[in-house]
Design an enzyme around this catalytic site. Structure first.
Site, mmCIF file in Angstrom:
data_model
loop_
_atom_site.group_PDB
_atom_site.id
_atom_site.type_symbol
_atom_site.label_atom_id
_atom_site.label_comp_id
_atom_site.label_asym_id
_atom_site.label_seq_id
_atom_site.Cartn_x
_atom_site.Cartn_y
_atom_site.Cartn_z
ATOM 1 C CG HIS A 483 -1.861 -0.992 1.252
ATOM 2 N ND1 HIS A 483 -2.788 -1.507 2.264
ATOM 3 C CD2 HIS A 483 -2.377 -1.834 0.261
ATOM 4 C CE1 HIS A 483 -3.434 -2.596 1.862
ATOM 5 N NE2 HIS A 483 -3.335 -2.701 0.601
ATOM 6 C CG HIS A 527 -7.289 -3.394 1.753
ATOM 7 N ND1 HIS A 527 -6.371 -4.316 1.701
ATOM 8 C CD2 HIS A 527 -7.793 -3.448 3.101
ATOM 9 C CE1 HIS A 527 -6.320 -5.021 2.800
ATOM 10 N NE2 HIS A 527 -7.277 -4.476 3.647
HETATM 11 C C1 LIG Z 1 0.270 -8.126 -4.664
HETATM 12 C C2 LIG Z 1 -0.693 -6.808 -4.275
HETATM 13 C C3 LIG Z 1 -1.923 -6.678 -3.644
HETATM 14 C C4 LIG Z 1 -2.709 -5.733 -3.305
HETATM 15 N N1 LIG Z 1 -4.050 -5.884 -2.822
HETATM 16 C C5 LIG Z 1 -4.963 -5.083 -2.724
HETATM 17 C C6 LIG Z 1 -6.481 -4.990 -2.528
HETATM 18 O O1 LIG Z 1 -6.629 -6.310 -2.094
HETATM 19 N N2 LIG Z 1 -7.022 -4.041 -2.318
HETATM 20 C C7 LIG Z 1 -6.643 -3.028 -2.719
HETATM 21 O O2 LIG Z 1 -7.604 -2.063 -2.559
HETATM 22 N N3 LIG Z 1 -5.449 -2.487 -2.905
HETATM 23 C C8 LIG Z 1 -4.447 -3.801 -3.055
HETATM 24 N N4 LIG Z 1 -3.177 -3.691 -3.488
HETATM 25 C C9 LIG Z 1 -2.812 -1.976 -3.776
HETATM 26 C C10 LIG Z 1 -3.421 -1.180 -4.955
HETATM 27 O O3 LIG Z 1 -3.492 -2.125 -5.935
HETATM 28 C C11 LIG Z 1 -2.245 -0.264 -5.108
HETATM 29 O O4 LIG Z 1 -2.204 0.641 -4.365
HETATM 30 C C12 LIG Z 1 -2.803 0.893 -6.464
HETATM 31 O O5 LIG Z 1 -3.399 0.062 -7.634
HETATM 32 C C13 LIG Z 1 -1.687 1.727 -6.871
HETATM 33 O O6 LIG Z 1 -2.200 2.620 -7.795
HETATM 34 P P1 LIG Z 1 -1.365 3.726 -8.598
HETATM 35 O O7 LIG Z 1 -2.297 4.438 -9.746
HETATM 36 O O8 LIG Z 1 -0.816 4.672 -7.670
HETATM 37 O O9 LIG Z 1 -0.230 2.998 -9.243
HETATM 38 P P2 LIG Z 1 -0.222 1.842 -10.332
HETATM 39 O O10 LIG Z 1 -1.639 1.079 -10.675
HETATM 40 O O11 LIG Z 1 0.962 0.830 -10.050
HETATM 41 O O12 LIG Z 1 0.115 2.417 -11.747
HETATM 42 C C14 LIG Z 1 1.234 2.908 -12.277
HETATM 43 C C15 LIG Z 1 1.465 2.620 -13.695
HETATM 44 O O13 LIG Z 1 2.485 3.537 -13.998
HETATM 45 C C16 LIG Z 1 3.243 2.824 -15.035
HETATM 46 N N5 LIG Z 1 4.448 3.280 -14.905
HETATM 47 C C17 LIG Z 1 5.724 3.092 -14.211
HETATM 48 N N6 LIG Z 1 6.606 4.194 -14.548
HETATM 49 C C18 LIG Z 1 6.352 4.600 -15.797
HETATM 50 C C19 LIG Z 1 7.193 5.280 -16.824
HETATM 51 N N7 LIG Z 1 8.250 5.450 -16.658
HETATM 52 N N8 LIG Z 1 6.410 5.381 -18.097
HETATM 53 C C20 LIG Z 1 5.289 5.106 -18.226
HETATM 54 N N9 LIG Z 1 4.613 4.299 -17.376
HETATM 55 C C21 LIG Z 1 5.097 4.074 -16.155
HETATM 56 C C22 LIG Z 1 3.359 1.294 -14.642
HETATM 57 O O14 LIG Z 1 3.527 0.427 -15.413
HETATM 58 C C23 LIG Z 1 1.832 1.013 -14.049
HETATM 59 O O15 LIG Z 1 1.102 0.681 -15.008
HETATM 60 C C24 LIG Z 1 -2.372 -4.551 -3.707
HETATM 61 C C25 LIG Z 1 -1.103 -4.203 -4.166
HETATM 62 C C26 LIG Z 1 -0.276 -5.446 -4.683
HETATM 63 C C27 LIG Z 1 0.886 -5.183 -5.401
#
Ligand SMILES: Cc1cc2nc3c(=O)[nH]c(=O)nc-3n(C[C@H](O)[C@H](O)[C@H](O)COP(=O)(O)OP(=O)(O)OC[C@H]3O[C@@H](n4cnc5c(N)ncnc54)[C@H](O)[C@@H]3O)c2cc1C
Length: 555
Positions: A483, A527
């Site tokens: 998280h 979460h």
């Molecule tokens: C194993 C696991 C289980 C989890 N379980 C839960 C759950 O049950 N419930 C829940 O609510 N949350 C859960 N989470 C947490 C939740 O999924 C994340 O906190 C959330 O999805 C993060 O969203 P974000 O948009 O910040 O980042 P992300 O969804 O990680 O998006 C970032 C994106 O940017 C892209 N990117 C990175 N660098 C670059 C670059 N230089 N150029 C172009 N693109 C790039 C990446 O490839 C990715 O697609 C879990 C996480 C994990 C890993």
């Protein structure tokens, strides 16, 4: 190669980025939007299997969808290093997460709004936004729609989530045990009360819901998605973001690369702590000391106790032919693996007598006041009855997650080479108060396990309930909960540790915003996928209002 021009460029097609790109492109003004994603299209089905979501991220099939970063847990955890899973490709981390869906955190959201001075981040506004994001389905254990008291969902957002209306015997056992030890049992985890509940999951009709499935299907022609497009740097010209590499934006560039990669892109672009940029020979464009700082998380400790097998109903017993189930699910998304993976209960709790814990005196008055508020939680429990890994026994597993931790980590650059992964230092339990809360949280879990329903009581590997034994067990077994947040923190302009304002603009740069979990100024007790969707939604709303994208143009 010819350069191309768009109204908006969104970097990162993950959980928040998918929302931002989709919402901007689907406005009346139909601006041109370019979404650049480092990973692939993630068009396969495997990652969407509900019954395997708890193990998918560790599987070989998940390797192309997972950056598999390494993270240092910090000195308090004897320098242990662990894999930190992060999603790659369209949908980002929502493609590899477990899918639990909750957002019941009024104390934290109201604190967030107060800290940044913008009611758009308050609990009341969050509840409204969630109506645009989620679509709750009340289902039976086969995933078939049942409605709640004859009513179907009144929410029609693109993220389908399924809430069970009847519970398996193992879930009932856990809820009964909770009542016995006077833990509140609440009907809906996302309505702002503390207590144990059976949460919904982002699953519907035999498929896990990802940000890509919810927001990036049926793309409008003004939304261009480029996969396998890793962005290294933002092009800055006299303090204005012009684009990234060969793509230029007339309006804004929005970075949504997640808690680890967003600060990396900013620092590679010369936006960050001057001393860190100097260390890697990167010319300073905008000195912002908060970039990469303030890394927060929910450290997680798993406790196991064997459950009397005679007392366990059949759904809690080991067994079943997973490969046959998998074949069936791949064929028609039906069978045991199509079901809501919902054998979990979870809930948020307060620890009593916080003011007597060591480390309390080191907190400032505002933090003390915040932690004492009735709905600010200290601990989350996630409890489930499952076969143990040997499949010989049945165990009660309780995960104890630290909420509102005081410790903060950092994200650094390894070098100025964009191909290098970020260096992640979690610093778990660095603040003495966090360790004390964790000890109390484990003790409370022991009380629960010793309730009549789970007579064995003691946890595997934990010798006793003494501070020393719990500390020892914690140091050896504390894990990541994935998280991570906070590394480009939101705040008021006067806050020197803040990187973006409440409108998500990066301080000191025009036309550059960040919208992903890295902006969290407080640690929400939930979460985090719902918060990532929320941030995407608020970012889009602010941009739409600012550029009048929802007004009909006359020309
Ligand atoms: C194993 C696991 C289980 C989890 N379980 C839960 C759950 O049950 N419930 C829940 O609510 N949350 C859960 N989470 C947490 C939740 O999924 C994340 O906190 C959330 O999805 C993060 O969203 P974000 O948009 O910040 O980042 P992300 O969804 O990680 O998006 C970032 C994106 O940017 C892209 N990117 C990175 N660098 C670059 C670059 N230089 N150029 C172009 N693109 C790039 C990446 O490839 C990715 O697609 C879990 C996480 C994990 C890993």
């Amino acid at each position: 190669m010819a350069k191309s021009q768009f109204d908006f460029i969104v970097v990162g097609g993950g959980t928040s980025g998918s929302v931002v790109a989709s919402r901007l492109a689907r406005t009346r003004a139909q601006p041109s939007v370019l979404l650049l994603e480092a990973g692939g299209a993630n068009s396969g089905l495997t990652h969407r299997c509900p019954g395997e979501s708890s193990s998918f991220y560790t599987s070989d099939e998940a390797a192309p969808l997972n950056y598999r970063y390494r993270a240092d847990l910090g000195d308090r955890l004897k320098g242990r290093e662990l894999q930190y899973d992060r999603g790659r490709g369209l949908g980002g981390t929502s493609c590899i997460n477990i899918g639990l869906w909750d957002y019941g955190s009024p104390a934290e959201m109201d604190e967030w709004a107060a800290l940044v001075g913008d009611q758009d981040w308050s609990w009341a506004a969050t509840q409204e936004r969630m109506q645009k994001i989620e679509n709750v389905h009340y289902v039976d254990e086969n995933g078939d729609e049942r409605g709640l008291n004859g009513q179907t969902s009144k929410r029609f957002g693109p993220v389908d989530v399924s809430q069970l209306v009847s519970y398996a015997p193992t879930l009932k056992m856990i809820l009964e045990a909770a009542k016995e030890v006077n833990w509140p049992v609440i009907p809906d985890i996302s309505h702002g009360a503390l207590g144990l509940s059976v949460p919904p999951f982002a699953v519907y009709k035999g498929l896990r819901i990802t940000a890509a499935s919810a927001y990036l299907s049926d793309l409008p022609c003004n939304l261009i998605v480029k996969v396998e497009s890793m962005v290294a740097r933002i092009i800055l010209d006299e303090g204005i973001a012009k684009g990234v590499e060969l793509d230029f934006a007339f309006k804004d560039v929005i970075i949504c690369a997640g808690t680890f990669d967003t600060p990396k892109i900013l620092m590679l672009s010369g936006i960050g702590p001057p001393e860190e940029l100097a260390e890697h020979g990167i010319p300073v464009q905008v000195p912002l000391s908060g970039v990469g700082q303030n890394l927060a998380d929910h450290p997680s400790l798993r406790l196991y106790t064997r459950v009397n097998v005679d007392a366990i109903p059949s759904d809690g017993k080991p067994g079943g032919d997973v490969s046959t189930w998998r074949d069936q699910w791949l064929k028609d998304q039906k069978g045991p693996l199509a079901m809501v993976p919902n054998k979990f209960t979870n809930g948020y709790f307060k620890i009593g007598n916080l003011e007597h814990l060591s480390g309390w005196k080191q907190l400032n008055d505002h933090t003390k006041d915040y932690l004492m508020r009735p709905l600010t939680s200290n601990i989350e429990y996630v409890a489930t009855i499952i076969p143990d890994p040997s499949l010989l026994h049945t165990v009660l597993r309780i995960s104890v997650l630290l909420m509102n931790a005081q410790s903060r980590g950092k994200v650094h650059l390894k070098s100025s080479d964009q191909a290098e992964p970020p260096r992640i230092l979690l610093n778990y339990l660095q603040h003495p108060f966090d360790l004390q809360v964790m000890i109390q949280g484990v003790r409370k879990a022991m009380g629960f396990a010793q309730s009549a329903g789970f007579a064995h009581g003691s946890f595997d590997g934990l010798k006793s309930g003494s501070d020393d034994d719990i500390m020892d067990y914690t140091q050896k077994n504390l894990q990541v909960s994935w998280h991570a947040m906070g590394t480009t923190k939101m705040g008021k302009p006067a806050d020197e540790t803040a990187v973006v304002g409440p409108d998500l603009r990066v301080f000191g740069v025009q036309k550059l915003r960040v919208a992903d979990l890295s902006v969290c100024p407080v640690i929400p007790s939930n979460h985090t996928q719902s918060t990532a969707y929320l941030i995407g939604e608020v970012a889009a709303e602010k941009l739409i209002a600012e550029y009048s994208l929802d007004l009909l143009t006359t020309g």
